[in-house]
Design a protein around this motif. Structure first.
Motif, short mmCIF file in Angstrom:
data_model
loop_
_atom_site.label_atom_id
_atom_site.label_comp_id
_atom_site.label_asym_id
_atom_site.label_seq_id
_atom_site.Cartn_x
_atom_site.Cartn_y
_atom_site.Cartn_z
N ASN A 88 55.45 22.38 -9.77
CA ASN A 88 56.08 21.77 -10.94
C ASN A 88 55.08 20.95 -11.76
O ASN A 88 55.16 20.93 -13.00
CB ASN A 88 57.25 20.88 -10.50
CG ASN A 88 58.38 21.69 -9.89
OD1 ASN A 88 58.57 22.86 -10.21
ND2 ASN A 88 59.15 21.08 -8.99
N ALA A 89 54.13 20.30 -11.08
CA ALA A 89 53.11 19.54 -11.81
C ALA A 89 52.24 20.47 -12.63
O ALA A 89 51.91 20.18 -13.79
CB ALA A 89 52.26 18.74 -10.82
N LYS B 183 53.09 23.37 -13.76
CA LYS B 183 53.93 23.92 -14.85
C LYS B 183 53.96 22.96 -16.03
O LYS B 183 53.91 23.37 -17.19
CB LYS B 183 55.34 24.17 -14.32
CG LYS B 183 56.26 24.84 -15.32
CD LYS B 183 57.63 25.13 -14.71
CE LYS B 183 58.54 25.80 -15.72
NZ LYS B 183 59.89 26.06 -15.15
N LYS B 184 54.03 21.66 -15.74
CA LYS B 184 54.09 20.66 -16.80
C LYS B 184 52.83 20.64 -17.65
O LYS B 184 52.88 20.35 -18.85
CB LYS B 184 54.33 19.27 -16.20
CG LYS B 184 55.75 19.06 -15.72
CD LYS B 184 55.96 17.63 -15.22
CE LYS B 184 57.40 17.41 -14.81
NZ LYS B 184 57.65 16.02 -14.36
N ILE B 185 51.70 20.92 -17.03
CA ILE B 185 50.45 20.88 -17.80
C ILE B 185 50.02 22.27 -18.26
O ILE B 185 48.94 22.44 -18.82
CB ILE B 185 49.32 20.21 -16.99
CG1 ILE B 185 49.04 20.97 -15.70
CG2 ILE B 185 49.66 18.76 -16.71
CD1 ILE B 185 47.86 20.40 -14.91
N LYS C 272 49.05 23.27 -25.07
CA LYS C 272 48.85 21.84 -24.81
C LYS C 272 47.64 21.28 -25.55
O LYS C 272 47.67 20.18 -26.07
CB LYS C 272 48.67 21.59 -23.30
CG LYS C 272 49.75 22.18 -22.42
CD LYS C 272 51.09 21.49 -22.61
CE LYS C 272 52.12 22.04 -21.63
NZ LYS C 272 53.45 21.41 -21.80
#
Length: 594
Positions: A179-180, A182-184, A433
Motif C-alpha cells: 500500500n505504501a 501504491k501511494k507513491i 507524481k
C-alpha cells in the motif's frame, strides 16, 4: 584584498589543524593495533572465565582494529564476538587450573538460535568433562528468552531482584509495503516459483498468505518445542508447566516470582553475586574476583593444550552473508572469490578434507550456481562436510547440496528451495507524481525489455516466468542429485518452503545434528585422520588491512550502528529489499528471536 588573504589563511590553518588531528588519530589507532598484537594474555590464578553475549555473535572473530577502540561519536559501539573464540575458550578451560568456573553474564544474547545451540552444547560438554561450576547471572533490565534457554545449562541461575524472565513463547511480525508503494506510484512486478516463496509477499500483499503462515508456524513451533525440551531437562520442569508459564507471561514479573516458578534459583544484588563468585574461586574477604573474557582467553597459552603440528590439513571454508548481493553493510559472499578459494583447496593435495561453514539466507542465482559447481567438483575429489550456522536457506542450501554430509542444529533455519524475480515499475511515480515522462527509440520489438518505466508486457512476463521455471528446475535437480532424491520428492518439500533443522532432518535435507566442531570431527573420521590441523579460509584481513580499507561507506555504517543500536537491522533490511532486483534464490525474510 586584505579580507581575502585573511580568509585564505584561516582556511589553510583549518585544513592543517584537521590534518594534524587526523594524523594523530591514525597514530593512536596504529599504536593500539601494535600493542594489542604484541601483548601477551595473562591469566591470573583463581579466575572466572566470563562469557558475555551482548555482542553480536559471528562465526569468526574479525581483525577489526576499530572494534574495541573507544573514540566517542566516531565508531560503532556494536561489538562482535567470534563463535570460534568461544569454542576454543570453553575447550581450553576444562583442564586449565587457573580457571575455577564460568560466569555467564547473560541478560540478552545477540545472535541466532543455532549459534546459541552450539554454545549451549559446548557448555554442556564443559560440565561433563570438568567439575567446575557454571554460574549465570542476569542483572540488566530484562532476561531474554534466548538468553534464558542458554542459561539453563548453568549450575545456578541468578537474577537481579528487579529483573524478570521474558518467558512468553515465540512470535513474529512481517512488514508489508504494497500500500505504501501504491501511494507513491511504484508497482513491484513479481514472478516466482513456489507457493511458499514469501520473499516477495511484502510487495504484493498486505498480510501473510496462508502458505506463509503455515510454514512460519511450523518452523516456529519446532524451535519453541526444542527450547522447551532443553529447558525441561535442565530445570526439571515439565513441558506442560513451561507452556503454562509462557501463557501466563512472565515478562513483567520480578525476580522473586521467577524463583517461585522454578525458572531461576535466586534473586540477588551484585554484591551478593560477588560473594558467590568469591566462594567459587576461593577469594577471601572483599577482594576482587579475577576474571578474563573469552575473546582474550582464546589466545592465552594453556599448558598441555598446544596442538601438535600435522601435515594433514582440513580446510574450514566460511561463507557468511548474502550471496552475490552487496546490500547494507553486512557480509557478502562473492561467487567468484569463494569459488576460487574452494578450487585452490581442491587442487592442493595437503588438504585431506573440506568443511564448508554456511551462514546465508541466499541471494543471486548466478553466484549460487558458480559456487555449487566448485563445491560439486571438490566433493568428487575430497571428503566434504557442510556445517550450517543460524541460517542456510535458498541460495545457502543451493551451494551445500553436493556435499557428502550436511550437519545443522535443530534450530537452524534452512530449506526455502525456490527462486523469484522482481522488477519495479516506476512509471506512475515518474509520470503522475513527479511529472517526468519518457520516450523510447528501439531497433527491434523488444529492445526495451524489462524497462523500469512501464509495466511488463505479457510477452516479457512469459519470458521471465520461463526463466524462473528453468532456474527452479535446475535448483531441484541439483538438490535431487546431491541428496539422492527424485525431483518430484524435492519439489514436494521445496516450493520455497522454510524449515527448521529439526524438520529438515525428518525430510532428508540434512544428515545429522551438530555444530562446526562436530562437522570437523566427522570429516576427519570419514577421511580416517587421527591427527590433523584445521586451516580457516578465506584468510581474514590483518588489522592493518582492515584499517586501510575503511572507506566512507564503512565509516557511515559504523556511525549509523552507533546511533541506532539494535534498530540498525531494520535500516539494513530496508536497504536489502530496495536492492533486490532480478532473479534471486533468497530467504523470505530475516529472522530475529529475542
Amino acid at each position: 584584498m586584505k579580507e581575502f588573504f585573511k580568509y585564505v589563511l584561516a582556511t589553510v590553518v583549518g585544513v592543517f589543524a584537521v590534518s594534524v588531528i587526523g594524523l594523530l588519530l591514525l597514530f593512536v589507532v596504529i599504536g593500539a593495533i601494535i600493542s594489542s598484537t604484541e601483548k601477551e594474555v595473562v591469566v591470573q590464578n583463581n579466575s572466572m572465565l566470563v562469557l558475555n553475549l551482548d555482542r553480536t555473535i559471528v562465526d569468526r572473530a574479525p581483525n577489526d582494529p576499530f572494534e574495541d577502540l573507544e573514540l566517542p561519536g566516531m565508531f560503532s559501539s556494536v561489538k562482535t564476538i567470534g563463535l570460534d573464540n568461544i569454542m576454543t575458550s570453553l575447550e581450553k578451560a576444562v583442564d586449565d587450573d587457573r580457571i575455577k568456573g564460568i560466569y555467564l553474564d547473560i541478560s540478552m544474547v545477540n545472535g541466532g538460535m543455532a549459534s546459541v545451540e552450539e554454545i549451549r552444547n559446548a557448555l554442556l560438554a564443559f560440565k561433563e568433562k570438568s567439575d567446575k561450576p557454571i554460574y549465570a547471572c542476569a542483572d540488566k533490565m530484562m532476561f531474554g528468552q534466548k538468553a534464558y534457554y542458554l542459561a539453563t545449562v548453568a549450575d545456578k541461575i541468578v537474577v537481579h531482584p528487579e529483573v524478570g524472565v521474558d518467558f512468553r513463547g515465540l512470535g513474529g511480525e512481517m512488514m508489508f509495503y504494497k500500500n505504501a508503494l501504491k501511494k507513491i506510484g511504484i508497482e513491484m512486478q513479481i514472478v516466482r516459483h513456489g507457493k511458499f516463496k514469501a520473499a516477495v509477499e511484502p510487495f504484493m500483499l498486505d498480510k501473510m498468505s496462508e502458505e506463509n503462515r503455515e510454514q512460519t508456524l511450523t518452523y516456529m513451533g519446532s524451535l519453541w518445542n526444542h527450547m522447551l525440551k532443553g529447558i525441561s531437562e535442565e530445570r526439571d520442569i515439565s513441558v506442560e508447566k513451561l507452556n503454562e508459564l509462557a501463557d501466563e507471561v512472565q515478562t513483567f514479573k520480578k525476580g522473586k516470582a521467577a524463583v517461585e516458578s522454578g525458572l531461576v534459583d535466586a534473586a540477588k544484588y551484585k554484591d551478593e553475586v560477588l560473594d558467590d563468585l568469591r566462594e567459587i574461586t576461593g577469594i577471601e574477604g572483599s577482594k576482587g574476583v579475577p576474571v578474563i573474557g573469552v575473546k582474550s582467553y582464546a589466545s592465552a597459552q594453556v599448558k598441555g593444550k598446544s596442538k601438535k603440528y600435522s601435515r594433514n590439513k582440513i580446510a574450514v571454508i566460511y561463507a557468511s552473508g548474502d550471496i552475490g548481493m552487496s546490500l547494507g553493510s553486512g557480509e557478502m559472499i562473492d561467487g567468484d572469490k569463494f569459488g576460487k578459494e574452494i578450487r585452490k583447496v581442491r587442487q592442493d593435495s595437503s588438504y585431506k578434507a573440506i568443511v564448508f561453514r554456511i551462514n546465508s539466507p541466499g541471494g543471486a542465482v548466478f553466484d549460487s550456481e558458480t559456487m555449487w559447481r566448485e563445491v560439486k567438483l571438490a566433493a568428487e575429489e575430497k571428503t566434504l562436510v557442510v556445517s550450517f550456522g543460524d541460517v542456510a536457506a535458498s541460495g545457502g542450501y543451493y551451494i551445500a547440496c553436493p556435499a557428502d554430509k550436511i550437519m545443522a542444529s535443530p534450530n537452524t533455519i534452512t530449506g526455502s528451495i525456490g527462486i523469484f524475480g522482481q522488477i519495479p515499475n516506476f512509471g506512475e511515480l515518474l509520470n503522475d507524481k513527479l511529472g517526468i515522462t519518457t520516450d523510447v527509440v528501439k531497433t527491434n520489438e523488444n529492445s526495451d525489455l524489462l524497462t523500469l518505466t512501464r509495466p511488463m508486457t505479457e510477452h516479457e512476463r512469459a519470458m521471465m516466468q520461463a526463466n524462473i521455471e528453468e532456474g527452479y528446475n535446475t535448483f531441484i535437480s541439483h538438490v535431487a542429485e546431491g541428496r539422492g532424491m527424485t525431483k518430484e520428492e524435492v519439489d514436494e518439500i521445496g516450493q520455497g518452503r522454510v524449515w527448521s533443522g529439526e524438520n529438515a532432518k525428518e525430510i532428508g535435507l540434512i544428515d545429522e545434528f551438530g555444530g562446526l566442531t562436530d562437522a570437523i570431527k566427522l570429516a576427519a573420521k570419514m577421511e580416517g585422520l587421527e591427527e590433523y590441523r584445521t586451516v580457516d579460509l578465506p584468510a581474514l584481513p590483518s588489522p592493518f588491512e582492515e584499517l586501510f580499507k575503511m572507506g566512507a561507506d564503512n565509516v557511515r555504517a559504523k556511525i549509523l550502528k552507533n546511533e541506532l543500536g539494535e534498530n540498525y537491522r531494520y535500516y539494513e533490511y530496508l536497504k536489502k529489499v530496495s536492492g533486490m532486483n532480478g532473479v534471486l534464490a533468497r530467504m523470505p525474510y530475516d529472522i530475529y528471536l529475542n
